[in-house]
Design a protein around this motif. Structure first.
Motif, short mmCIF file in Angstrom:
data_model
loop_
_atom_site.label_atom_id
_atom_site.label_comp_id
_atom_site.label_asym_id
_atom_site.label_seq_id
_atom_site.Cartn_x
_atom_site.Cartn_y
_atom_site.Cartn_z
N TYR A 108 0.80 -1.21 0.00
CA TYR A 108 0.00 0.00 0.00
C TYR A 108 0.84 1.28 0.00
O TYR A 108 0.63 2.20 0.79
N GLY A 109 1.82 1.30 -0.90
CA GLY A 109 2.56 2.53 -1.14
C GLY A 109 3.78 2.77 -0.29
O GLY A 109 4.35 3.86 -0.32
N MET A 110 4.21 1.78 0.49
CA MET A 110 5.45 1.96 1.25
C MET A 110 6.18 0.63 1.40
O MET A 110 5.61 -0.45 1.21
N GLU A 111 7.46 0.75 1.74
CA GLU A 111 8.29 -0.42 2.03
C GLU A 111 8.99 -0.18 3.36
O GLU A 111 9.08 0.96 3.84
N ILE A 112 9.54 -1.25 3.92
CA ILE A 112 10.20 -1.13 5.21
C ILE A 112 11.36 -0.13 5.15
O ILE A 112 11.66 0.56 6.12
N GLN A 113 12.01 -0.03 3.99
CA GLN A 113 13.15 0.88 3.87
C GLN A 113 12.76 2.33 4.12
O GLN A 113 13.62 3.16 4.45
N ASP A 114 11.48 2.66 4.00
CA ASP A 114 11.02 4.04 4.21
C ASP A 114 11.14 4.48 5.66
O ASP A 114 11.18 5.69 5.93
N VAL A 115 11.16 3.53 6.58
CA VAL A 115 11.25 3.88 8.01
C VAL A 115 12.44 3.21 8.70
O VAL A 115 12.69 3.44 9.88
N PHE A 116 13.18 2.40 7.97
CA PHE A 116 14.29 1.64 8.53
C PHE A 116 15.50 2.53 8.79
O PHE A 116 15.83 3.39 7.99
N THR A 117 16.18 2.31 9.93
CA THR A 117 17.42 3.04 10.19
C THR A 117 18.62 2.12 10.38
O THR A 117 19.76 2.53 10.13
N GLY A 118 18.41 0.90 10.85
CA GLY A 118 19.53 0.00 11.04
C GLY A 118 19.10 -1.26 11.76
O GLY A 118 17.95 -1.40 12.19
N LEU A 119 20.05 -2.21 11.87
CA LEU A 119 19.75 -3.45 12.58
C LEU A 119 21.04 -4.02 13.18
O LEU A 119 22.15 -3.60 12.83
N THR A 120 20.86 -4.96 14.07
CA THR A 120 21.98 -5.70 14.65
C THR A 120 21.84 -7.14 14.21
O THR A 120 20.74 -7.71 14.23
N ALA A 121 22.96 -7.74 13.79
CA ALA A 121 22.94 -9.12 13.32
C ALA A 121 24.11 -9.89 13.92
O ALA A 121 25.14 -9.31 14.27
N SER A 136 32.40 -14.37 11.90
CA SER A 136 33.27 -13.85 12.95
C SER A 136 32.80 -14.20 14.35
O SER A 136 33.58 -14.12 15.30
N GLY A 137 31.52 -14.56 14.49
CA GLY A 137 30.98 -14.82 15.81
C GLY A 137 30.65 -13.57 16.59
O GLY A 137 30.38 -13.62 17.79
N GLU A 138 30.63 -12.42 15.90
CA GLU A 138 30.39 -11.14 16.55
C GLU A 138 29.03 -10.57 16.18
O GLU A 138 28.45 -10.90 15.13
N LEU A 139 28.53 -9.67 17.05
CA LEU A 139 27.37 -8.87 16.72
C LEU A 139 27.83 -7.66 15.92
O LEU A 139 28.81 -7.01 16.28
N VAL A 140 27.13 -7.37 14.84
CA VAL A 140 27.50 -6.23 13.99
C VAL A 140 26.28 -5.35 13.75
O VAL A 140 25.16 -5.84 13.64
N ASP A 141 26.50 -4.05 13.69
CA ASP A 141 25.45 -3.11 13.32
C ASP A 141 25.51 -2.86 11.82
O ASP A 141 26.59 -2.63 11.27
N ILE A 142 24.36 -2.91 11.18
CA ILE A 142 24.28 -2.76 9.73
C ILE A 142 23.34 -1.61 9.42
O ILE A 142 22.19 -1.59 9.88
#
Length: 342
Positions: free
Chosen positions: A134-147, A152-158
């Motif tokens: 309905y006219g939007m995608e998650i990228q319109d409000v997305f700022t970042g994530l942790t994975a 490496s076995g590490e947590l990274v911010d993307i």
């Protein structure tokens, strides 16, 4: 092996995929804390196994036997992180139900995600597909994530740029496909909210209900009702929602098709290309309501494939291939499936 890693062997996944395919996993583990991912990484044998990370199982077509380590993301939590002059920043853990998270933001008085109401699945799966409606995608409000990075076995911010979002696509379907496991996702919701009313169905609903100045909750309610009327409930009939992407074609091809098919449904893109309505193309080929084996095309929406009971992943694949072949034979347009086959 620690108590963190209590696996279930030959585990039924039928209730964990919305298509309702009676698949079984070689090994299964529900992830409820980050230390479980770290323990798997630390075990050379476990780390080497093929992995399937499950969210809500809503964008997935499984084989009868899933010869992999299946990890169901059960991480929970949602919170308001911060705010500035323009935005309120919120975060949700990967295992949170997407629709419930959207409703939670609305209850906090925050608009911006209402057009994505009632999309099945989890928060962690949403960026992978760059879900949209309905006219939007998650990228319109997305700022970042942790994975969690399994190299490496590490947590990274993307950040958003690294995600390389595109139409129903992201880096998590390509370079990061078997490497990253999303742990939490962050969003920026605008303080100066504006309604997104580009879709005719939404505007028509608001007119019918005499809502002249809709709130985010009004739009959410409209979209929930519209989706429920058009799309089957997986609790009643197995499905993965919209099965095919709306194909994007050059303007010249769209114009040629329009000359032959005046009722062709298309939407101009910023690039000058046109997005065609895959459901319209499929419907024109006479597939709406038809079955192939125990899988079929939903009678109310040709974009949705359904499980009429006992369908296998192979039957769903065969149906998708048959539908795609007919659309290409008639329109010379290639359809691309949205769900992942595993």
């Amino acid at each position: 092996m620690t108590n963190l890693l209590t696996f279930s062997a030959d585990y039924s996944l039928q209730s964990l995929n919305t298509f309702g395919i009676a698949a079984r996993a070689r090994q299964f583990l529900r992830i409820e804390q980050l230390t479980q991912l770290q323990a798997i990484f630390a075990d050379a044998q476990l780390k080497a196994l093929p992995r399937l990370v499950l969210g809500g199982g809503s964008n997935l077509v499984l084989s009868d036997q899933v010869d992999a380590l299946v990890l169901q993301m059960g991480l929970k939590g949602r919170q308001i992180l911060d705010e500035d002059e323009d935005y309120v920043y919120v975060q949700a853990a990967a295992g949170e139900n997407w629709h419930e998270f959207v409703l939670w933001t609305l209850e906090q008085g925050l608009g911006g995600m209402e057009n994505l109401s009632l999309i099945p699945g989890t928060v962690g799966a949403a960026p992978i597909q760059n879900i949209g409606a309905y006219g939007m995608e998650i990228q319109d409000v997305f700022t970042g994530l942790t994975a969690f990075d399994f190299t490496s076995g590490e947590l990274v911010d993307i950040d958003k740029a690294t995600c390389a979002f595109a139409y129903r696509d992201s880096i998590f379907k390509r370079e990061y496909k078997d490497r990253m496991v999303i742990v939490n996702v962050r969003f920026a919701l605008p303080k100066r909210w504006q309604a997104r009313l580009a879709y005719v169905d939404v505007a028509q609903y608001l007119r019918q209900h005499q809502i002249d100045s809709p709130t985010p909750k009004d739009i959410s309610a409209a979209i929930i009702e519209i989706r429920q009327a058009k799309l089957p409930d997986p609790a009643n009939i197995g499905n993965a929602g919209s099965f095919f992407k709306n194909p994007i074609v050059p303007a010249a091809q769209r114009d040629s098709l329009l000359a032959v098919y005046p009722t062709l449904v298309s939407y101009r893109q910023d690039s000058g290309d046109y997005k065609l309505a895959a459901g319209w193309l499929i419907d024109q080929c006479g597939w709406k309501g038809r079955q192939l084996g125990r899988a079929g095309v939903y009678e109310k929406q040709a974009l949705v494939l359904v499980n009429h009971g006992g369908a296998t992943g192979a039957e769903v694949r065969a149906l998708a291939q048959a539908v795609s072949a007919d659309v290409y034979a008639r329109f010379a347009v290639k359809l691309e499936v949205e769900p992942v086959f595993f």
